[in-house]
Design an enzyme around this catalytic site. Structure first.
Site, PDB file in Angstrom:
ATOM      1  N   GLU A  47      45.447  37.478  36.970  1.00 46.77           N
ATOM      2  CA  GLU A  47      46.487  38.634  36.363  1.00 46.77           C
ATOM      3  C   GLU A  47      47.849  37.782  36.327  1.00 46.77           C
ATOM      4  O   GLU A  47      48.598  37.992  35.534  1.00 46.77           O
ATOM      5  CB  GLU A  47      47.003  39.650  37.574  1.00 46.77           C
ATOM      6  CG  GLU A  47      46.001  40.700  37.820  1.00 46.77           C
ATOM      7  CD  GLU A  47      44.898  40.310  38.904  1.00 46.77           C
ATOM      8  OE1 GLU A  47      44.968  39.002  38.909  1.00 46.77           O
ATOM      9  OE2 GLU A  47      44.799  41.364  39.322  1.00 46.77           O
ATOM     10  N   GLY A 262      10.507  21.462  47.549  1.00 40.01           N
ATOM     11  CA  GLY A 262       9.745  22.343  46.907  1.00 40.01           C
ATOM     12  C   GLY A 262       8.954  23.339  47.133  1.00 40.01           C
ATOM     13  O   GLY A 262      10.423  24.358  47.818  1.00 40.01           O
TER      14      GLY A 262
HETATM   15  C1  AOF Z   1      43.469  39.603  42.457  1.00 37.76           C
HETATM   16  N1  AOF Z   1      43.503  38.702  41.040  1.00 37.76           N
HETATM   17  O1  AOF Z   1      42.330  36.862  40.447  1.00 37.76           O
HETATM   18  C2  AOF Z   1      41.791  37.331  42.654  1.00 37.76           C
HETATM   19  C3  AOF Z   1      41.772  38.379  43.589  1.00 37.76           C
HETATM   20  O2  AOF Z   1      45.017  34.493  49.685  1.00 37.76           O
HETATM   21  P1  AOF Z   1      45.506  35.294  48.226  1.00 37.76           P
HETATM   22  O3  AOF Z   1      46.371  35.322  48.006  1.00 37.76           O
HETATM   23  O4  AOF Z   1      44.610  34.070  46.928  1.00 37.76           O
HETATM   24  O5  AOF Z   1      44.144  36.069  48.470  1.00 37.76           O
HETATM   25  C4  AOF Z   1      42.775  36.180  47.879  1.00 37.76           C
HETATM   26  C5  AOF Z   1      42.107  37.321  48.078  1.00 37.76           C
HETATM   27  O6  AOF Z   1      42.999  38.172  46.984  1.00 37.76           O
HETATM   28  C6  AOF Z   1      40.831  37.432  48.145  1.00 37.76           C
HETATM   29  O7  AOF Z   1      39.976  37.843  48.697  1.00 37.76           O
HETATM   30  C7  AOF Z   1      40.480  38.947  46.944  1.00 37.76           C
HETATM   31  O8  AOF Z   1      40.409  40.154  47.586  1.00 37.76           O
HETATM   32  C8  AOF Z   1      42.313  38.842  45.917  1.00 37.76           C
HETATM   33  N2  AOF Z   1      41.291  37.968  44.786  1.00 37.76           N
HETATM   34  N3  AOF Z   1      42.687  38.924  43.274  1.00 37.76           N
HETATM   35  O9  AOF Z   1      43.704  40.854  42.418  1.00 37.76           O
HETATM   36  C9  AOF Z   1      41.972  38.101  41.335  1.00 37.76           C
HETATM   37  N4  AOF Z   1      40.779  35.999  42.627  1.00 37.76           N
HETATM   38 ZN    ZN Z   2      46.175  39.042  42.907  1.00 34.92          ZN
END
Ligand code: AOF
Ligand code: ZN
Length: 327
Positions: A47, A262
């Site tokens: 985002e 395999g």
């Molecule tokens: C989102 N958008 O693109 C992703 C999310 O340690 P942080 O701050 O990077 O947060 C990781 C957590 O955030 C991850 O475990 C998942 O729950 C969420 N990932 N959230 O809004 C994103 N990659």
């Molecule tokens: Zn996020």
């Protein structure tokens, strides 16, 4: 949402332990103002990248995201805060975030007065870009895809052992694209002896290989020092066990694993219930003979058959690609 899914697919393999997420920002008139995908761990979430690209155009617009926006301070600040600061008026997402630390974004956005819609193309996202990450979160172990190439009669080589060029260049290119998104590729020592594979990702469709997957060789026997799998093109791990559970434990917190054979090793993983998806590249060729893709999986009578379900069937050049998931 399909555009957001495409963004997520682009970064698959380069975000773990974080999920590969895609986002699209629409301006107030519904035009695409910015797209983005999750950056490598510690970097910006999808985002945030999309909001930066959209800049002022996000105000009054809609954010479309493959995963519910996070609500927490993890390695990065909450996406919910960034969406509110940018003034978007609606958020559409596919899959709710099952990570308890990050969940709750939808509720916070609703509370702030935004229009929030969840579940859009949820099955497509949960079975696609987020499949492996969701599996890891649910089960605590990596997602294992058993991949094989075979003739239509299930042979992986001719009777004399020759096995080059069963499937077409198009099918092999698809394998390389998938290797590029995986974190590890497992083979048994028998495959190293028989085929001397390199096991690197060498896509021909322009897919960039950010990092090569770990090559994992499983078995008791020593392999030759000049085996291609030991060259400098990618890291390699040798594991001296035949126990699939032990192999997966040795792979630590990895999420997306490809098992390439395999027949004995594939059989061991299947018997242990540690294969989560089967990808078969099937060539319109008959080989007959003794060399099959799979050794015994302990099935004596038809009643014991391991039953799977086709979840996708595609033509790929002259071959078929069949994807199966447990029934
Ligand atoms: C989102 N958008 O693109 C992703 C999310 O340690 P942080 O701050 O990077 O947060 C990781 C957590 O955030 C991850 O475990 C998942 O729950 C969420 N990932 N959230 O809004 C994103 N990659
Ligand atoms: Zn996020």
């Amino acid at each position: 949402m399909r555009a957001a899914i495409a963004q997520a697919e682009k970064v698959k393999g380069n975000t773990y332990p974080n999920p590969p997420v895609g986002a699209v920002i629409l301006d107030a008139d519904g035009r695409i103002a910015g797209v983005g995908s999750t950056q490598p761990v510690g970097g910006a979430h999808a985002e945030i990248v999309a909001l930066r690209r959209a800049a002022g155009l996000a105000a009054g617009g809609t954010a479309v995201v493959t995963l519910e926006p996070c609500n927490h301070h993890g390695r990065t600040p909450p996406c919910v805060d960034a969406l509110l600061a940018a003034g978007v008026s609606a958020v559409v997402y596919a899959v709710a975030d099952p990570n308890p630390e990050a969940a709750g974004g939808a509720a916070s956005l609703l509370e702030a007065g935004l229009e929030v819609t969840g579940g859009v193309l949820a099955d497509e996202v949960a079975g696609g870009p987020l499949r492996e990450w969701l599996h890891r979160l649910r089960t605590g172990r990596p997602h294992v895809t058993w991949k094989f190439g075979a003739s239509i009669d299930g042979r992986s080589a001719a009777a004399d052992g020759s096995s080059k060029w069963i499937t077409s260049p198009t099918a092999r290119a698809d394998v390389h694209r998938r290797r590029a998104a995986a974190e590890a590729i497992i083979v048994g020592t028998g495959t190293v002896f028989a085929d001397d594979p390199t096991l690197t990702a060498r896509p021909t469709d322009g897919t960039e290989v950010g990092r090569q997957p770990l090559r994992v060789v499983v078995g008791q026997r020593d392999i030759a020092a000049d085996s291609r799998v030991l060259n400098d093109d990618a890291p390699t791990m040798m594991i001296r066990t035949h126990d699939p559970a032990e192999v997966l434990r040795a792979l630590g917190d990895r999420t997306d694993i490809i098992l390439e054979g395999g027949p004995t090793l594939a059989g061991a993983f299947l018997r242990a219930g540690l294969v989560d998806r089967i990808l078969g590249y099937i060539a319109p060729m008959l080989l007959g003979g003794p060399i099959t893709v799979l050794d015994s999986v302990g099935v004596r009578g038809i009643g014991d058959a391991l039953r799977w379900r086709f979840d996708q069937v595609d033509r790929i050049g002259p071959d078929l690609l069949v994807s199966l998931v447990p029934e």
